[in-house]
Design a protein around this motif. Structure first.
Motif, mmCIF file in Angstrom:
data_model
loop_
_atom_site.group_PDB
_atom_site.id
_atom_site.type_symbol
_atom_site.label_atom_id
_atom_site.label_comp_id
_atom_site.label_asym_id
_atom_site.label_seq_id
_atom_site.Cartn_x
_atom_site.Cartn_y
_atom_site.Cartn_z
ATOM 1 N N TYR A 23 10.007 2.732 1.793
ATOM 2 C CA TYR A 23 8.658 2.973 1.281
ATOM 3 C C TYR A 23 8.572 2.759 -0.225
ATOM 4 C CZ TYR A 23 6.651 4.541 5.667
ATOM 5 O OH TYR A 23 6.163 4.569 6.951
ATOM 6 N N LYS A 24 9.654 3.086 -0.930
ATOM 7 C CA LYS A 24 9.671 2.831 -2.371
ATOM 8 C C LYS A 24 9.642 1.337 -2.644
ATOM 9 C CE LYS A 24 9.983 4.029 -6.704
ATOM 10 N NZ LYS A 24 8.842 4.718 -7.387
ATOM 11 N N PHE A 25 10.399 0.575 -1.854
ATOM 12 C CA PHE A 25 10.409 -0.884 -2.020
ATOM 13 C C PHE A 25 9.023 -1.463 -1.743
ATOM 14 C CE2 PHE A 25 10.700 -5.085 -0.041
ATOM 15 C CZ PHE A 25 11.303 -5.801 -1.072
ATOM 16 N N MET A 26 8.390 -1.028 -0.655
ATOM 17 C CA MET A 26 7.059 -1.550 -0.336
ATOM 18 C C MET A 26 6.046 -1.181 -1.409
ATOM 19 S SD MET A 26 6.481 -1.523 3.805
ATOM 20 C CE MET A 26 6.763 0.222 4.088
ATOM 21 N N ASP A 27 6.181 0.021 -1.962
ATOM 22 C CA ASP A 27 5.267 0.457 -3.010
ATOM 23 C C ASP A 27 5.408 -0.428 -4.246
ATOM 24 O OD1 ASP A 27 3.278 2.289 -3.988
ATOM 25 O OD2 ASP A 27 4.831 3.169 -5.250
ATOM 26 N N TYR A 57 6.668 -3.583 -4.090
ATOM 27 C CA TYR A 57 6.369 -4.964 -3.707
ATOM 28 C C TYR A 57 4.867 -5.201 -3.648
ATOM 29 C CZ TYR A 57 6.434 -9.341 -1.090
ATOM 30 O OH TYR A 57 6.257 -10.648 -0.689
ATOM 31 N N PHE A 58 4.147 -4.267 -3.041
ATOM 32 C CA PHE A 58 2.687 -4.412 -2.928
ATOM 33 C C PHE A 58 2.016 -3.770 -4.144
ATOM 34 C CE2 PHE A 58 4.049 -4.256 1.630
ATOM 35 C CZ PHE A 58 3.772 -5.590 1.923
ATOM 36 N N THR A 59 2.314 -4.300 -5.308
ATOM 37 C CA THR A 59 1.820 -3.690 -6.547
ATOM 38 C C THR A 59 0.318 -3.852 -6.716
ATOM 39 O OG1 THR A 59 2.391 -5.759 -7.693
ATOM 40 C CG2 THR A 59 4.004 -3.972 -7.755
ATOM 41 N N THR A 60 -0.253 -4.868 -6.083
ATOM 42 C CA THR A 60 -1.691 -5.104 -6.248
ATOM 43 C C THR A 60 -2.533 -4.272 -5.287
ATOM 44 O OG1 THR A 60 -1.595 -6.982 -4.712
ATOM 45 C CG2 THR A 60 -1.311 -7.459 -7.063
ATOM 46 N N ALA A 61 -1.882 -3.668 -4.289
ATOM 47 C CA ALA A 61 -2.625 -2.881 -3.300
ATOM 48 C C ALA A 61 -3.119 -1.578 -3.913
ATOM 49 C CB ALA A 61 -1.740 -2.587 -2.092
ATOM 50 N N GLN A 62 -4.427 -1.336 -3.823
ATOM 51 C CA GLN A 62 -4.992 -0.092 -4.316
ATOM 52 C C GLN A 62 -4.864 0.993 -3.260
ATOM 53 O OE1 GLN A 62 -9.014 -1.004 -5.427
ATOM 54 N NE2 GLN A 62 -8.418 -2.321 -7.129
ATOM 55 N N GLY A 63 -5.116 2.222 -3.670
ATOM 56 C CA GLY A 63 -5.052 3.333 -2.734
ATOM 57 C C GLY A 63 -3.911 4.273 -3.078
ATOM 58 N N TYR A 64 -3.479 5.044 -2.102
ATOM 59 C CA TYR A 64 -2.451 6.048 -2.317
ATOM 60 C C TYR A 64 -1.553 6.117 -1.097
ATOM 61 C CZ TYR A 64 -5.641 8.607 0.703
ATOM 62 O OH TYR A 64 -6.435 8.973 1.751
ATOM 63 N N PHE A 65 -0.342 6.640 -1.296
ATOM 64 C CA PHE A 65 0.571 6.809 -0.171
ATOM 65 C C PHE A 65 0.463 8.212 0.418
ATOM 66 C CE2 PHE A 65 4.835 7.944 1.499
ATOM 67 C CZ PHE A 65 4.853 7.063 2.567
ATOM 68 N N ILE A 66 0.336 9.194 -0.446
ATOM 69 C CA ILE A 66 0.217 10.583 -0.002
ATOM 70 C C ILE A 66 -0.741 11.297 -0.948
ATOM 71 C CG2 ILE A 66 2.143 11.476 -1.390
ATOM 72 C CD1 ILE A 66 2.886 13.209 1.066
#
Length: 343
Positions: free
Chosen positions: A220-224, A226-235
């Protein structure tokens, strides 16, 4: 996944063709209801849609939807394969996928039941009981469409089974796959701990827990990153908002949600605990079901308590102890397995 498991895990007494047909018919009926309430009006394209399969495939969805890659890629594979013969409309294809997922939910739940109750012949038909809480949490009381809900429940059931069969290498494989479906797979690590509560400090338990933790946080840290342009939140910290719901929501809505979540099967769990009948089954097969308690607490803290679909992943941990409670009655049609009674 299940075909691979059949080669590696000793599945006893596979159901007959008639039972498989029964599972397919039930799956079609349930998914037909789901289709007309959700799939038929789902938005597969918008980046901010909870059903945005195409947005995920194009890496344009909001967090955390963008992290839930498994179903969109399964959808794309099926779309490519079926397109070689005849293209199938998106919503029809997803409807077919939900039937397949539901069929495997029933099929895998049968094997889980075999670990708790003796009669495999009865368990073949009893497996369909899981559809009852699914109707309430997926359809009747659900207000949102999320494409990963079916696979989230399926991953949890298979993981539950692998834990109590102590097939931990396969559990790690499933855990890895489940990370790309939904963060709720992390509760399998907690279920693993509860099952191994009596050997908590053993090297094997600690090693597998570390592997699952590193895998979960690392991916999940890697995806966070990698997808640096994705807006929103994980938790999100949602406790103040959830506590306010108890005063803002109408009383009849609160009562409805408290009573009919899981179709009311959780009431059996309360009776199970208060009656003391749970003591007949003390041991790992009982303890693992306690994962539902920390999960519900986490919903209160980090999710939305009134969103009933949030509870679907703990359906097996509600249904199994509810059936255990029913098995304590005299002349019950449910006969506990030797493993359940000889802890």
């Amino acid at each position: 996944m299940l075909n691979y498991l059949r080669k590696k895990v000793p599945f006893e007494s596979s159901p007959s063709v008639l039972v498989h047909l029964y599972y397919l018919l039930i799956s079609f009926t349930f998914c037909y209801l789901y289709y007309h309430k959700f799939i038929n009006r789902a938005d597969f394209y918008s980046p901010d849609s909870s059903g945005g399969i195409y947005a995920v495939l194009e890496f344009q969805a909001l967090k955390p939807i963008q992290f839930r890659l498994l179903v969109p890629f399964i959808f794309k594979i099926f779309q490519t394969v079926t397109g070689l013969i005849k293209p199938i409309p998106d919503k029809a294809l997803f409807f077919i996928l939900t039937i397949i997922f539901t069929y495997f939910i029933l099929y895998s739940f049968y094997y889980l039941l075999n670990e708790y109750f003796k009669s495999r012949a009865m368990n073949c038909w009893l497996s369909s009981v899981i559809i009852y809480p699914m109707i309430w949490n997926f359809v009747i009381m659900n207000g949102q469409f999320f494409y990963m809900d079916f696979t989230a429940l399926l991953v949890m059931i298979i993981g539950f089974y692998l834990i109590i069969k102590e097939k931990y290498n396969l559990l790690l494989l499933l855990f890895f796959i489940g990370i790309f479906n939904h963060p709720s797979v992390g509760y399998l690590a907690m279920a693993f701990l509860l099952y191994n509560a009596q050997r908590l400090l053993s090297f094997k338990t600690i090693a597998y827990l570390i592997l699952m933790t590193v895998m979960y946080i690392g991916i999940y840290k890697f995806m966070d990153m990698y997808f640096t342009t994705a807006q929103g939140y994980f938790i999100i910290y949602n406790l103040p908002r959830n506590l306010s719901m108890f005063t803002e929501l109408p009383l009849h809505i609160i009562i409805r949600d408290l009573v009919f979540n899981f179709g009311g099967l959780h009431i059996f769990l309360v009776l199970f605990a208060l009656s003391g009948n749970w003591k007949r089954y003390s041991g790992p097969l009982l303890y693992i079901n306690l994962v539902s308690l920390p999960y519900i607490i986490s919903v209160l803290i980090n999710f939305s308590i009134e969103e009933i679909r949030n509870y679907i992943v703990i359906i097996p941990f509600i249904v199994i102890p509810a059936l255990m409670f029913l098995s304590t009655f005299e002349n019950s049609f449910l006969k506990p397995s030797e493993r359940l009674t000889n802890q």
